[in-house]
Scaffold this active site. Structure first.
Site, short mmCIF file in Angstrom:
data_model
loop_
_atom_site.label_atom_id
_atom_site.label_comp_id
_atom_site.label_asym_id
_atom_site.label_seq_id
_atom_site.Cartn_x
_atom_site.Cartn_y
_atom_site.Cartn_z
N THR A 223 0.92 -1.13 0.00
CA THR A 223 0.00 0.00 0.00
C THR A 223 0.96 1.17 0.00
OG1 THR A 223 -1.67 -1.23 1.14
CG2 THR A 223 -1.69 1.13 1.55
N GLY B 185 1.32 -1.91 5.01
CA GLY B 185 1.71 -3.09 5.79
C GLY B 185 0.56 -3.95 6.24
O1 DON Z 1 -6.92 -1.66 3.89
C1 DON Z 1 -6.14 -2.50 4.33
O2 DON Z 1 -6.00 -2.74 5.51
C2 DON Z 1 -5.27 -3.26 3.34
N1 DON Z 1 -5.93 -3.36 2.07
C3 DON Z 1 -3.96 -2.59 3.26
C4 DON Z 1 -3.02 -3.30 2.33
C5 DON Z 1 -1.61 -3.01 2.55
O3 DON Z 1 -1.20 -2.32 3.44
C6 DON Z 1 -0.72 -3.67 1.56
N2 DON Z 1 0.54 -3.88 2.12
N3 DON Z 1 0.86 -4.81 2.75
#
Ligand code: DON
Length: 545
Positions: free
Chosen positions: A356, A448
């Protein structure tokens, strides 16, 4: 060697007029350029959001969603929710296979994994409400980067290489990111003409240029081709939401963070309520008993997260109860004092790369903008929309595919986060602003997955309890507990060997992991200047003027 030194130096900056911190050097520069042109922090944040969609395709996006937490010059707080939604044809059991088991291939790598994208509406609406410049002006740098290209960084090249099996399945993705059968190499110029055209359309036509017309047609056509379910109606009716930010006092500071459908703010508020700053200071950062206190606090908070949180537009989220002092006290009283607690035994989840992205901007007027946005996994589900040039998310995996089955982040979640048409999937993204005596002190955020929340908590404690410099606070090794699986995940160098041995003796299961999070942060120095910092774990930059 020289390049490494230069990039390290660019991860810290001090300046009076404004500051931009993002995961990718071109995008950071775009933000500074917009501030210099007379834009405010919101203009710059929108410009950085569109630029990252071009230069940081692993997470920057048009086809995903995110959250913005902001504070304006008058001290008003805002939370903008542009999270994706489940399409109207989505259903509770859509990710179960014939045996009734959750199928991660469907929820992560198929066209069914795609939530209705929110980013374009989120950025355009932010610009409309708070920006000073024209949308076209803040989008021009992104359009140029897509049209004229940029030199591929070695970290982007290796990231693309490691996602080869996800990406090479789609012809449009190969056209964009491949050269002669393999992913584009470091040092080559990446031009994305179709993406440039889509950005160009949005810069003139605003949200309608994405959610209706040729871009919407291209999305729906790609859905039909790949067995997805997003329709014209889903796109046309998508709306971002202004939410009431979650504001709470902890340890002498006020924190402003994201409310549901993020679990970030609530869980951060709980973790910080379960620890005592004076005691943590005495125990010492990352000592055995510091790890015990934090792991138990995280376990307790995640147990509530996984059970009680979901989209507040669809399910009852008992925020008042979860954050009431009497409830927090009662929960805290159950924490084991000197030993390891036990979560139920459930098979371990598997962790993906942290892809992300979080960025933040501060300007000379005192506007502060913190944005976390995402495609979920690196490059989402991997497909670029033919003719429109952008990647589609795999955010549907953040829902509970099946109660009791772990998702991409090993999270074992409950009924409240079950799939329903139009509903937002529960998130961990935690863009946060911290105030001291009512004045801006710090803003933090990170990618994360589930570790976002515990990373935010640790960086906050590193600054406020341990008085670390922002760079040290961001760079120092971290650990994480999320109730299930019942284990402490930690970066390799988080604990000394003797602390590791003692934690095992207390009854903890420990697992070493490569790296946790990529924090972007801005702090206000006592003399009023901004200190910006990016995480050593990534190649992002801080730049002010
Ligand atoms: O919104 C969320 O919690 C997840 N989709 C975030 C994804 C993310 O941080 C990707 N990295 N690991």
């Amino acid at each position: 060697m020289l390049a490494a030194l230069v990039s390290l130096a660019s991860q810290v900056a001090i300046a009076s007029n404004g500051m931009v911190v993002s995961a990718e050097p071109h995008a950071t520069k775009v933000g500074v350029e917009i501030l210099k042109a007379g834009g405010n922090a919101f203009d710059a944040a929108v410009a950085v959001g569109f630029a990252l969609a071009v230069t940081y395709p692993q997470a920057g996006n048009l086809g995903g969603g995110g959250f913005m937490v902001a504070m304006d010059a008058e001290g008003n707080f805002y939370a903008h929710d542009f999270r994706e939604t489940a399409p109207a044809a989505a259903s509770r059991d859509m990710f179960l296979n014939a045996k009734g088991e959750a199928d991660p291939n469907l929820s992560q790598r198929s066209h069914l994994a795609v939530g209705v994208p929110g980013t374009v509406e989120g950025l355009v609406r932010t610009q409309h409400r708070f920006g000073r410049l024209a949308l076209r002006e803040v989008m021009l740098p992104a359009i140029r980067l897509a049209r004229d290209g940029f030199i591929v960084h070695e970290r982007l090249a290796s990231n693309l290489r490691s996602s080869d099996s996800l990406l090479r399945r789609f012809e449009a993705t190969r056209t964009s990111f491949y050269r002669g059968g393999s992913t584009i190499a470091a040092g080559q110029t990446l031009k994305q003409p179709e993406l440039a055209r889509t950005l160009e359309r949005i810069s003139y036509g605003g949200r309608a240029a994405f959610y209706e017309g040729p871009v919407a047609d291209a999305i729906v056509q790609e859905m039909k081709r790949g067995g997805g379910i997003i329709t014209h109606e889903d796109l046309k009716t998508y709306r971002s939401q202004w939410r009431v930010p979650l504001v709470f006092d902890r340890h002498g500071y006020t924190l402003v963070s994201m409310p549901p459908p993020s679990s970030g703010g609530v869980t951060l508020a709980q973790i910080l309520a379960f620890v005592d700053p004076a005691e943590l200071r005495t125990l010492g950062r990352n000592s055995t008993m510091y790890a015990q206190r934090m792991a138990e606090a995280q376990r307790l908070a995640f147990a509530d997260r996984n059970e009680h949180l979901g989209d507040p537009d669809f399910v009852d989220v008992p925020l008042d109860r979860l954050l009431s002092q009497s409830y927090l006290n009662a929960r805290k009283a159950t924490m084991p004092k000197n030993s390891a607690g036990k979560s139920e035994n459930v098979r371990a989840g598997r962790f993906e790369r942290e892809e992300t992205t979080h960025y933040c901007v501060a300007d000379s007027e005192g506007n502060i903008v913190a944005v976390t946005y995402t495609l979920n996994g690196s490059y989402g589900m991997g497909a670029i929309v033919p003719g429109a040039g952008f990647l589609l998310n795999n955010e549907m995996d953040d829902f509970t595919s099946k109660p009791g089955s772990p998702n991409m982040f090993g999270l074992v979640q409950g009924e409240k986060n079950a799939i329903q048409p139009g509903k937002r999937m529960l998130s961990s993204m935690t863009p946060t602003i911290v105030l001291k005596d009512g004045k801006f002190a710090l803003t933090i955020g990170t990618p994360g997955g589930s570790t976002i929340i515990t990373t935010a908590a640790q960086v906050f404690l590193n600054v406020t309890v341990f008085g670390m410099s922002l760079k040290d606070a961001v760079d120092s090794p971290r650990f994480h507990h999320q109730h299930l699986p019942d284990r402490i995940d930690h970066e390799r160098d988080a604990f000394t060997n003797s602390a590791l041995a003692e934690l095992r003796k207390l009854g903890y299961t420990l697992q070493s992991r490569g790296s946790m999070g990529l924090v972007a942060a801005i702090q206000r120095l006592p003399d009023g200047r901004y200190l910006g910092t990016y995480d050593r774990r990534g190649y992002g930059t801080a730049e002010g003027y």
